[in-house]
Design an enzyme around this catalytic site. Sequence first.
Site, PDB file in Angstrom:
ATOM      1  N   LYS A 236       0.826  -1.201   0.000  1.00 37.27           N
ATOM      2  CA  LYS A 236       0.000   0.000   0.000  1.00 37.27           C
ATOM      3  C   LYS A 236       0.866   1.259   0.000  1.00 37.27           C
ATOM      4  CE  LYS A 236      -4.054  -1.935  -0.165  1.00 37.27           C
ATOM      5  NZ  LYS A 236      -5.087  -1.984   0.847  1.00 37.27           N
ATOM      6  N   ARG A 270      -4.122  -9.974   4.801  1.00 37.15           N
ATOM      7  CA  ARG A 270      -4.313 -10.106   3.353  1.00 37.15           C
ATOM      8  C   ARG A 270      -3.031  -9.630   2.672  1.00 37.15           C
ATOM      9  NH1 ARG A 270      -5.938  -7.008  -1.060  1.00 37.15           N
ATOM     10  NH2 ARG A 270      -7.219  -8.124  -2.600  1.00 37.15           N
TER      11      ARG A 270
END
Length: 288
Positions: A236, A270
């Site tokens: 991210k 995840r």
Amino acid sequence: MFSNSQTLQPSDPKTYSINCNGRLVQLDTPKIMGILNLTPDSFSDGGKFNNENSALQHAEKLLNEGAEILDIGPQSTRPNAEFLSADDEIKRIGNLISLIKKEFPEALISLDTFYAETVKFGFNEGIDLINDISGGQYDEEMFDTAAQTKLPYILMHVNPSYKTMHDKIKFEDITLEVNRYFSKKTKELLEKGVNDIILDPGFGFGKTVEDQMKMIHEVEYLGFGKFPLLIGISRKSFIYKPLGKSPLDINEETQKLHLKVLEQGAKILRVHDVVQAKETLTHFLRKK
């Protein structure tokens, strides 16, 4: 409408177990969810696994490395990604879910979609969890469909429309805002009969770097302790952009954050990089 006629019972949220198509999965030990993108335009692995053979090979690799859940994503949700209809998603998935189920019957399959029609298709193919990044906001039939399937539902915090999902909002108190959202949405889901809910704070979606780091440090306060938490921070931008690095060069920093959220009670990670996440999880379990 659905071919699976099993009637599932709600899990006791205090034990953090979820009922996946009649299979009771305990989350007392955190699980690793491996990301299987079928998209040509995902930001870090676009086009690598968007045919059946390569997707099956990657599914096997993720499972061998230690993933217990495979999260199949037919549509990229990165900024400026190609927008697909439910029909497009279903065509892109093809026979992959049933093929994975046949080859790897022990694998749990999560379907990453915000369309009710894609969920219906996936349910009949054998998925075990619904991973809806929209919190039911992009398809008004999603919550009812989730209730009909009786599958666990991953509820993510996100802005209220597809067009605004990545608009950066500076919240007065991000933890309070996310918990307000979770409170409202979990009430709706429970009233409709969705009994197994997993909460995802929505890292990477419409939040400032500062707010996302605040959430990392306050994971233990998210979700009221009533529901298991999924954390998705793999590759991210709130991690790599401030460091001036690429998404593929932040493994060390990511694993430090993974350890931090595990220590605060996160139950599912995840991830793209399963080997490294597995090492972090093993280290965490040894420390307990």
